[in-house]
Scaffold this motif. Sequence first.
Motif, PDB file in Angstrom:
ATOM      1  N   ALA A  33       1.027  -1.189   0.067  1.00  0.00           N
ATOM      2  CA  ALA A  33       0.241  -0.119  -0.012  1.00  0.00           C
ATOM      3  C   ALA A  33       0.854   1.421   0.031  1.00  0.00           C
ATOM      4  N   MET A  34       2.254   1.198   0.220  1.00  0.00           N
ATOM      5  CA  MET A  34       2.966   2.163   0.556  1.00  0.00           C
ATOM      6  C   MET A  34       3.579   2.745  -0.838  1.00  0.00           C
ATOM      7  N   LEU A  35       3.256   1.884  -2.164  1.00  0.00           N
ATOM      8  CA  LEU A  35       4.041   2.002  -3.224  1.00  0.00           C
ATOM      9  C   LEU A  35       3.369   3.287  -4.160  1.00  0.00           C
ATOM     10  N   ARG A  36       2.249   3.893  -3.677  1.00  0.00           N
ATOM     11  CA  ARG A  36       1.670   5.028  -4.557  1.00  0.00           C
ATOM     12  C   ARG A  36       1.794   6.202  -3.641  1.00  0.00           C
ATOM     13  N   ASP A  37       2.079   7.248  -4.360  1.00  0.00           N
ATOM     14  CA  ASP A  37       2.343   8.708  -3.852  1.00  0.00           C
ATOM     15  C   ASP A  37       1.026   9.449  -3.748  1.00  0.00           C
ATOM     16  N   TRP A  38       0.793  10.206  -2.639  1.00  0.00           N
ATOM     17  CA  TRP A  38      -0.681  10.854  -2.514  1.00  0.00           C
ATOM     18  C   TRP A  38      -0.062  12.221  -2.270  1.00  0.00           C
ATOM     19  N   GLY A  39      -1.256  13.157  -2.580  1.00  0.00           N
ATOM     20  CA  GLY A  39      -1.071  14.531  -2.451  1.00  0.00           C
ATOM     21  C   GLY A  39      -1.983  14.726  -1.028  1.00  0.00           C
ATOM     22  N   TRP A  41      -3.212  17.426   0.021  1.00  0.00           N
ATOM     23  CA  TRP A  41      -4.296  18.303   0.122  1.00  0.00           C
ATOM     24  C   TRP A  41      -5.346  17.631  -0.603  1.00  0.00           C
ATOM     25  N   ASP A  42      -5.121  16.767  -1.423  1.00  0.00           N
ATOM     26  CA  ASP A  42      -6.009  15.989  -2.340  1.00  0.00           C
ATOM     27  C   ASP A  42      -7.470  15.265  -1.854  1.00  0.00           C
ATOM     28  N   ASP A  43      -8.531  15.350  -2.340  1.00  0.00           N
ATOM     29  CA  ASP A  43      -9.566  14.755  -2.011  1.00  0.00           C
ATOM     30  C   ASP A  43      -9.742  13.395  -1.833  1.00  0.00           C
ATOM     31  N   ASP A  44      -8.852  12.481  -2.334  1.00  0.00           N
ATOM     32  CA  ASP A  44      -8.659  10.935  -2.157  1.00  0.00           C
ATOM     33  C   ASP A  44      -8.064  10.856  -0.964  1.00  0.00           C
ATOM     34  N   PHE A  45      -7.006  11.630  -0.532  1.00  0.00           N
ATOM     35  CA  PHE A  45      -6.099  11.559   0.443  1.00  0.00           C
ATOM     36  C   PHE A  45      -7.169  11.989   1.725  1.00  0.00           C
ATOM     37  N   ARG A  46      -8.035  13.093   1.801  1.00  0.00           N
ATOM     38  CA  ARG A  46      -8.744  13.519   2.609  1.00  0.00           C
ATOM     39  C   ARG A  46      -9.866  12.437   3.077  1.00  0.00           C
ATOM     40  N   ALA A  47     -10.287  11.745   1.956  1.00  0.00           N
ATOM     41  CA  ALA A  47     -11.371  10.632   2.401  1.00  0.00           C
ATOM     42  C   ALA A  47     -10.754   9.568   2.958  1.00  0.00           C
ATOM     43  N   MET A  48      -9.321   9.231   2.776  1.00  0.00           N
ATOM     44  CA  MET A  48      -8.524   8.363   3.453  1.00  0.00           C
ATOM     45  C   MET A  48      -8.508   8.707   4.776  1.00  0.00           C
ATOM     46  N   THR A  49      -8.173   9.882   5.210  1.00  0.00           N
ATOM     47  CA  THR A  49      -8.208  10.331   6.599  1.00  0.00           C
ATOM     48  C   THR A  49      -9.362  10.248   7.478  1.00  0.00           C
ATOM     49  N   ARG A 250      -2.904  19.554   9.812  1.00  0.00           N
ATOM     50  CA  ARG A 250      -2.185  20.939   9.607  1.00  0.00           C
ATOM     51  C   ARG A 250      -0.796  21.123   9.117  1.00  0.00           C
ATOM     52  N   PHE A 251      -0.052  20.071   9.120  1.00  0.00           N
ATOM     53  CA  PHE A 251       1.176  20.001   8.868  1.00  0.00           C
ATOM     54  C   PHE A 251       1.477  18.651   7.920  1.00  0.00           C
ATOM     55  N   THR A 252       2.402  18.817   7.010  1.00  0.00           N
ATOM     56  CA  THR A 252       2.650  17.486   6.022  1.00  0.00           C
ATOM     57  C   THR A 252       2.264  16.079   6.657  1.00  0.00           C
ATOM     58  N   PRO A 253       1.419  15.424   6.394  1.00  0.00           N
ATOM     59  CA  PRO A 253       1.117  14.186   6.932  1.00  0.00           C
ATOM     60  C   PRO A 253       1.834  12.967   6.272  1.00  0.00           C
ATOM     61  N   PRO A 254       2.190  11.961   7.063  1.00  0.00           N
ATOM     62  CA  PRO A 254       2.956  10.789   6.325  1.00  0.00           C
ATOM     63  C   PRO A 254       2.095   9.964   5.471  1.00  0.00           C
ATOM     64  N   THR A 255       1.950  10.425   4.241  1.00  0.00           N
ATOM     65  CA  THR A 255       0.874   9.905   3.393  1.00  0.00           C
ATOM     66  C   THR A 255       1.104   8.296   3.222  1.00  0.00           C
ATOM     67  N   HIS A 256       2.154   7.930   2.880  1.00  0.00           N
ATOM     68  CA  HIS A 256       2.495   6.461   2.793  1.00  0.00           C
ATOM     69  C   HIS A 256       1.875   5.594   3.621  1.00  0.00           C
ATOM     70  N   VAL A 257       2.368   6.199   4.993  1.00  0.00           N
ATOM     71  CA  VAL A 257       2.049   5.478   6.345  1.00  0.00           C
ATOM     72  C   VAL A 257       0.489   5.567   6.654  1.00  0.00           C
ATOM     73  N   ALA A 258      -0.090   6.590   6.319  1.00  0.00           N
ATOM     74  CA  ALA A 258      -1.478   6.329   6.330  1.00  0.00           C
ATOM     75  C   ALA A 258      -2.277   5.678   5.279  1.00  0.00           C
ATOM     76  N   ALA A 259      -1.640   5.427   4.207  1.00  0.00           N
ATOM     77  CA  ALA A 259      -2.100   4.628   3.087  1.00  0.00           C
ATOM     78  C   ALA A 259      -1.982   3.269   3.676  1.00  0.00           C
ATOM     79  N   SER A 260      -0.932   2.604   4.055  1.00  0.00           N
ATOM     80  CA  SER A 260      -0.542   1.428   4.693  1.00  0.00           C
ATOM     81  C   SER A 260      -1.432   1.269   5.989  1.00  0.00           C
ATOM     82  N   PHE A 261      -1.618   2.100   6.709  1.00  0.00           N
ATOM     83  CA  PHE A 261      -2.374   1.955   8.015  1.00  0.00           C
ATOM     84  C   PHE A 261      -3.898   1.720   7.574  1.00  0.00           C
ATOM     85  N   LEU A 262      -4.261   2.168   6.582  1.00  0.00           N
ATOM     86  CA  LEU A 262      -5.626   2.095   6.267  1.00  0.00           C
ATOM     87  C   LEU A 262      -5.768   0.662   5.670  1.00  0.00           C
TER      88      LEU A 262
END
Length: 395
Positions: A33-39, A41-49, A250-262
């Motif tokens: 799950a960490m092989l993809r890059d995420w923005g 601020w992007d809606d897809d990452f907000r949905a993940m959060t 508020r500050f840059t999240p660990p996007t790859h970590v969040a994706a793998s955590f989900l």
Amino acid sequence: MSVSTDPLEPPRLGEPYLLTPGPLTTSFAVKQAMLRDWGSWDDDFRAMTREIRRRLLALLGAGAEAFDCVPMQGSGSFAVEAMLGSFIPRDGKALVLANGAYGQRAAQTLRYLGRAHAVLDKGDYLPPRGAEVAQILAQDPAITHVVAVHCETSSGILNPVAEISEAAYAAGRKLLIDSMSAFGAIGLEPAQIRYEAMVSSANKCIEGVPGFGFVLARKAEIEAAEGNSHSLSLDVHAQWAALETTGQWRFTPPTHVAASFLEALRAHEAEGGVAARGARYARNRDVMVAGMRQLGFETLLDSRWLSPIIVTFFCPADRNFEFSRFYDLMKAKGFILYPGKLTVVDSFRIGCIGQMDEHVMRRVVAAAKETLAEMGVASAAPPAAALKERAKLAA
């Protein structure tokens, strides 16, 4: 390289099992799950959060509707500091219940924060009990909060948070829980155990990777925490307010970590949730402890206090035993152990969590038996003095 078909074992790339309380062995799907890059601020990452926050709240069980989830960048200690600094007012006072390094770290954090506090230090062997807490609270009306560690991984002890909670609230105080290495495998339902906030992190019983922690707190406490924090980046209220208004960290999240955590959260649900995850870890512990005891090893703790997270063993008294060599030989067989963290006796620890089951734990015991033979250790029994010390403190 052939891939083992042992239940739950992930496809291996030659890496050893991490017999630690996190970071731990993760599944191939979590890694993938960490092989993809995420923005961020992007809606897809907000949905993940949003999904992460929702799923974590669901793990609380009954009473979760009064809580909200606030993810915080950094290691587990960052989340603990965020909880302490945000929910203990600057004019408050905490009673820290310590029986190992993480209770002591909470007290150290409070010293850095300039928060008044007292410490009940139980040493390495014993849990803080409700009656002790009640007595201290009765003697010190200035105490506003009690801070407890759910599972103290220095020793592997599972602390009795239910009776601690009863004592705290009977005295009109509030409870904050460091459930770093227990949440997700050991129930902490607010309807059963009252507390204001608890913290854990991605790389523990949910079986994600390191990079962020999270605070699960009563909404009323979060709202009341505005202005309490000593820190810009560790302000739970400010992070929550940003998530609520923008959907962003508020500050840059660990996007790859969040994706793998989900991905790890979805696997946790598929396994059967908190009860099933905890049952697997308990089987891991029981099989491993029984096997190690058959080899002559002895646990630091009495069986009733052994958590299903990590177990501490005395180092053998045999003069041929050297932990550093034992560690290296076990690693060569595919198992990374955890050094001891006690001040009284020499010890080492074996974790029970991660993508492992009892089949793997039997292999751990077999590897330990082979290693002892290679080292020329005739007996894995601990020093008599260590057992006497344990018996004295447990009396």
